[in-house]
Design a protein around this motif. Structure first.
Motif, PDB file in Angstrom:
ATOM      1  N   LYS A  42       6.686  -1.262   2.038  1.00  0.00           N
ATOM      2  CA  LYS A  42       4.877  -0.846   2.980  1.00  0.00           C
ATOM      3  C   LYS A  42       4.468  -1.730   2.409  1.00  0.00           C
ATOM      4  O   LYS A  42       3.226  -2.068   1.543  1.00  0.00           O
ATOM      5  CB  LYS A  42       4.933   0.752   1.890  1.00  0.00           C
ATOM      6  CG  LYS A  42       3.800   1.362   3.305  1.00  0.00           C
ATOM      7  CD  LYS A  42       3.475   2.447   2.636  1.00  0.00           C
ATOM      8  CE  LYS A  42       2.712   3.165   4.119  1.00  0.00           C
ATOM      9  NZ  LYS A  42       2.305   4.418   3.509  1.00  0.00           N
ATOM     10  N   ASN A  81       7.104  11.813   7.840  1.00  0.00           N
ATOM     11  CA  ASN A  81       6.394  10.488   7.032  1.00  0.00           C
ATOM     12  C   ASN A  81       5.432  10.981   6.016  1.00  0.00           C
ATOM     13  O   ASN A  81       5.827  12.905   6.155  1.00  0.00           O
ATOM     14  CB  ASN A  81       5.126   9.490   7.861  1.00  0.00           C
ATOM     15  CG  ASN A  81       3.574  10.401   7.839  1.00  0.00           C
ATOM     16  OD1 ASN A  81       3.244  11.167   7.962  1.00  0.00           O
ATOM     17  ND2 ASN A  81       3.070   9.502   9.073  1.00  0.00           N
ATOM     18  N   TYR A  97      -4.673  17.179  12.974  1.00  0.00           N
ATOM     19  CA  TYR A  97      -3.463  16.833  13.963  1.00  0.00           C
ATOM     20  C   TYR A  97      -2.862  18.110  14.843  1.00  0.00           C
ATOM     21  O   TYR A  97      -3.240  19.333  14.154  1.00  0.00           O
ATOM     22  CB  TYR A  97      -1.711  16.534  13.497  1.00  0.00           C
ATOM     23  CG  TYR A  97      -1.642  15.033  13.032  1.00  0.00           C
ATOM     24  CD1 TYR A  97      -1.005  14.738  11.173  1.00  0.00           C
ATOM     25  CD2 TYR A  97      -1.620  13.625  13.742  1.00  0.00           C
ATOM     26  CE1 TYR A  97      -1.380  13.454  11.214  1.00  0.00           C
ATOM     27  CE2 TYR A  97      -1.786  12.033  13.203  1.00  0.00           C
ATOM     28  CZ  TYR A  97      -1.561  12.638  11.889  1.00  0.00           C
ATOM     29  OH  TYR A  97      -1.545  11.663  10.859  1.00  0.00           O
ATOM     30  N   PHE A 137       4.007   4.897  12.974  1.00  0.00           N
ATOM     31  CA  PHE A 137       3.904   5.176  11.708  1.00  0.00           C
ATOM     32  C   PHE A 137       4.893   6.528  10.368  1.00  0.00           C
ATOM     33  O   PHE A 137       4.341   7.175  10.078  1.00  0.00           O
ATOM     34  CB  PHE A 137       2.183   6.067  11.349  1.00  0.00           C
ATOM     35  CG  PHE A 137       1.983   7.017  12.025  1.00  0.00           C
ATOM     36  CD1 PHE A 137       1.872   6.732  13.889  1.00  0.00           C
ATOM     37  CD2 PHE A 137       2.344   8.634  11.956  1.00  0.00           C
ATOM     38  CE1 PHE A 137       1.360   7.600  14.213  1.00  0.00           C
ATOM     39  CE2 PHE A 137       1.566   9.025  13.230  1.00  0.00           C
ATOM     40  CZ  PHE A 137       1.589   9.128  14.014  1.00  0.00           C
ATOM     41  N   VAL A 170       2.961  12.460   5.012  1.00  0.00           N
ATOM     42  CA  VAL A 170       1.249  12.897   5.241  1.00  0.00           C
ATOM     43  C   VAL A 170       1.400  14.322   6.233  1.00  0.00           C
ATOM     44  O   VAL A 170       1.221  15.375   6.126  1.00  0.00           O
ATOM     45  CB  VAL A 170      -0.093  12.438   5.816  1.00  0.00           C
ATOM     46  CG1 VAL A 170      -0.819  13.046   6.657  1.00  0.00           C
ATOM     47  CG2 VAL A 170      -0.496  10.912   5.191  1.00  0.00           C
ATOM     48  N   TYR A 171       2.681  14.473   7.043  1.00  0.00           N
ATOM     49  CA  TYR A 171       2.854  15.301   7.987  1.00  0.00           C
ATOM     50  C   TYR A 171       3.586  15.690   7.643  1.00  0.00           C
ATOM     51  O   TYR A 171       4.004  17.149   8.294  1.00  0.00           O
ATOM     52  CB  TYR A 171       2.288  14.981   8.962  1.00  0.00           C
ATOM     53  CG  TYR A 171       3.375  13.898  10.036  1.00  0.00           C
ATOM     54  CD1 TYR A 171       3.051  12.953  11.068  1.00  0.00           C
ATOM     55  CD2 TYR A 171       4.357  14.375  10.480  1.00  0.00           C
ATOM     56  CE1 TYR A 171       3.468  12.231  11.220  1.00  0.00           C
ATOM     57  CE2 TYR A 171       4.988  13.358  10.785  1.00  0.00           C
ATOM     58  CZ  TYR A 171       4.962  11.914  11.531  1.00  0.00           C
ATOM     59  OH  TYR A 171       6.289  11.702  11.951  1.00  0.00           O
ATOM     60  N   LYS A 205      -4.984   7.092  -0.212  1.00  0.00           N
ATOM     61  CA  LYS A 205      -4.613   5.632   0.034  1.00  0.00           C
ATOM     62  C   LYS A 205      -4.558   4.262  -1.240  1.00  0.00           C
ATOM     63  O   LYS A 205      -5.719   4.191  -1.664  1.00  0.00           O
ATOM     64  CB  LYS A 205      -5.329   4.334   0.987  1.00  0.00           C
ATOM     65  CG  LYS A 205      -4.592   3.320   1.796  1.00  0.00           C
ATOM     66  CD  LYS A 205      -4.944   3.484   3.165  1.00  0.00           C
ATOM     67  CE  LYS A 205      -4.229   1.788   3.128  1.00  0.00           C
ATOM     68  NZ  LYS A 205      -4.400   1.729   5.076  1.00  0.00           N
ATOM     69  N   PHE A 238       0.319  -1.676   0.211  1.00  0.00           N
ATOM     70  CA  PHE A 238      -0.119  -0.094   0.123  1.00  0.00           C
ATOM     71  C   PHE A 238       0.796   1.253   0.220  1.00  0.00           C
ATOM     72  O   PHE A 238       2.408   1.283   0.343  1.00  0.00           O
ATOM     73  CB  PHE A 238      -0.596   0.150   0.993  1.00  0.00           C
ATOM     74  CG  PHE A 238      -0.426   0.405   2.513  1.00  0.00           C
ATOM     75  CD1 PHE A 238       0.357  -0.902   3.172  1.00  0.00           C
ATOM     76  CD2 PHE A 238      -0.939   1.399   3.093  1.00  0.00           C
ATOM     77  CE1 PHE A 238       0.823   0.041   4.359  1.00  0.00           C
ATOM     78  CE2 PHE A 238      -0.007   1.455   4.739  1.00  0.00           C
ATOM     79  CZ  PHE A 238       0.787   0.499   4.947  1.00  0.00           C
ATOM     80  N   THR A 297       0.371   5.457   1.215  1.00  0.00           N
ATOM     81  CA  THR A 297      -0.154   6.695   1.764  1.00  0.00           C
ATOM     82  C   THR A 297       0.225   7.640   1.412  1.00  0.00           C
ATOM     83  O   THR A 297       0.946   8.146   1.098  1.00  0.00           O
ATOM     84  CB  THR A 297      -0.573   6.253   3.387  1.00  0.00           C
ATOM     85  OG1 THR A 297      -0.587   4.971   3.326  1.00  0.00           O
ATOM     86  CG2 THR A 297      -1.514   7.345   3.866  1.00  0.00           C
TER      87      THR A 297
HETATM   88  C1  LIG Z   1      -1.021   3.525   8.219  1.00  0.00           C
HETATM   89  C2  LIG Z   1      -1.045   4.302   7.223  1.00  0.00           C
HETATM   90  O1  LIG Z   1      -0.635   5.020   6.900  1.00  0.00           O
HETATM   91  C3  LIG Z   1       0.727   5.246   8.009  1.00  0.00           C
HETATM   92  C4  LIG Z   1       0.073   6.507   8.340  1.00  0.00           C
HETATM   93  C5  LIG Z   1       0.217   7.951   8.401  1.00  0.00           C
HETATM   94  C6  LIG Z   1      -0.413   8.776   9.240  1.00  0.00           C
HETATM   95  O2  LIG Z   1      -1.300   8.056  10.377  1.00  0.00           O
HETATM   96  O3  LIG Z   1       0.001   9.955   8.976  1.00  0.00           O
HETATM   97  C7  LIG Z   1       0.905   8.345   7.002  1.00  0.00           C
HETATM   98  C8  LIG Z   1       1.494   7.445   6.533  1.00  0.00           C
HETATM   99  C9  LIG Z   1       1.487   6.033   6.738  1.00  0.00           C
HETATM  100  N1  LIG Z   1       3.177   5.879   7.754  1.00  0.00           N
HETATM  101  C10 LIG Z   1      -2.445   3.823   6.903  1.00  0.00           C
HETATM  102  O4  LIG Z   1      -3.828   3.316   6.634  1.00  0.00           O
HETATM  103  O5  LIG Z   1      -2.691   4.612   5.279  1.00  0.00           O
END
Ligand SMILES: C=C(O[C@@H]1C=C(C(=O)O)C=C[C@H]1N)C(=O)O
Ligand SMILES: Cc1ncc(COP(=O)(O)O)c(C=O)c1O
Length: 271
Positions: A140, A236, A112, A176, A238-239, A80, A27, A29
């Motif tokens: 991943k 990561n 967040y 994560f 996303v943040y 995703k 996967f 993200t």
């Molecule tokens: C667990 C997932 O992705 C991870 C979680 C995050 C996050 O919560 O910010 C970001 C990217 C990945 N490391 C998922 O279910 O997409």
């Protein structure tokens, strides 16, 4: 926004899917801003590497175009992509000719607390350890029970992330996110040849460091090295970057190099 399965709007999946049965898949993200998937090339590069190592048959060009189309429709959020090895009868054996199933899901960007980025976070010292399996290290893949068990170790708001070590006690990453430490102006992040996820943000930070002439090393990290570090941060796709202020009895400050890389990654995610 509807999910897509193999390019079509769908909210259902075959009960014979191997991703459901065995976690047989990968996967990604992906943050989406202004209708564009951020760091797309790095996500596609990791996905292609995972397909190669797992012998997953997937059309990378089709995945690229589908991700771009879905992101354009989503506008802003988290995209995703789940790639499974499709359907099979009961049992681990799979037909190598089966084409991978493509699942695209959209969700809102997580909200967040601003303090995570502006001030920093504390890490929960997870007892769950990462198993050492070089065949899967860095990927991943869909087998995330270690992260599920680790994330269940704390519920308090004091800890925004967890610290994960491997079965030999090496410091590896967050639950994560990936982890970096700064010692005497040098970046250090864990060698992921045994376990862990090779994050796209980790790759981007290593690339930026090289471009900026910042010494960076990938290697084994002991708990003592972590304790002695000048700065620690997690990252990561996303943040971006969160400074780490403490974990168990250890503490650090959000230093200049962390702030520099945080600014660069924020600009990349807002591009
Ligand atoms: C667990 C997932 O992705 C991870 C979680 C995050 C996050 O919560 O910010 C970001 C990217 C990945 N490391 C998922 O279910 O997409
Ligand atoms: C276990 C783990 N490590 C690291 C990361 C960071 O990866 P990325 O930078 O690609 O978001 C993630 C995110 O999926 C993860 O789940």
């Amino acid at each position: 926004m509807h999910s897509w399965v193999d390019g079509q709007p769908a909210d259902a999946l075959s009960l014979k899917d191997r991703g459901l049965a065995y976690g047989d898949g990968l996967f990604e993200t992906i943050a989406v801003k202004s209708g564009r998937p951020q760091l797309l090339e790095r996500h596609l590069q990791r996905l292609a590497e995972g397909c190669r190592r797992l012998a997953l048959t997937a059309d990378q060009a089709l995945i690229r175009s589908e991700l771009q189309a879905y992101a354009a429709a989503l506008g802003e959020g988290v995209l995703k992509l789940i790639l499974t090895r499709g359907n099979s009868q009961r049992g681990y054996a799979a037909d190598p000719a089966t084409a991978a199933r493509r699942i695209l899901q959209g969700s809102a960007l997580p909200v967040y607390p601003l303090a995570h980025a502006e001030q920093g976070i504390r890490l929960f010292p997870c007892t769950t350890r990462l198993a050492e399996q070089p065949l899967l290290a860095g990927l991943k893949h869909l087998n995330r029970l270690e992260q599920v068990l680790a994330r269940a170790e704390w519920r308090d708001a004091e800890h925004a992330e967890g610290l994960m070590r491997d079965t030999s006690g090496r410091v590896i990453e967050g639950v994560f996110s990936n982890l970096f430490l700064v010692s005497q102006g040098r970046l250090l992040t864990a060698d992921l040849s045994r376990c862990g996820v090779a994050g796209v943000m980790r790759a981007e930070i290593l690339f930026q460091a090289e471009s900026l002439g910042i010494p960076a090393q990938v290697g084994d990290i002991s708990l003592d090295q972590l304790q002695q570090a000048d700065e620690v941060f997690v990252c990561n796709s996303v943040y971006g970057v969160w400074p780490v202020l403490g974990c168990a009895g250890m503490s650090w400050s959000a230093g200049a190099l962390t702030r520099k890389l945080q600014g660069i990654t924020r600009a990349l995610l807002d591009a």
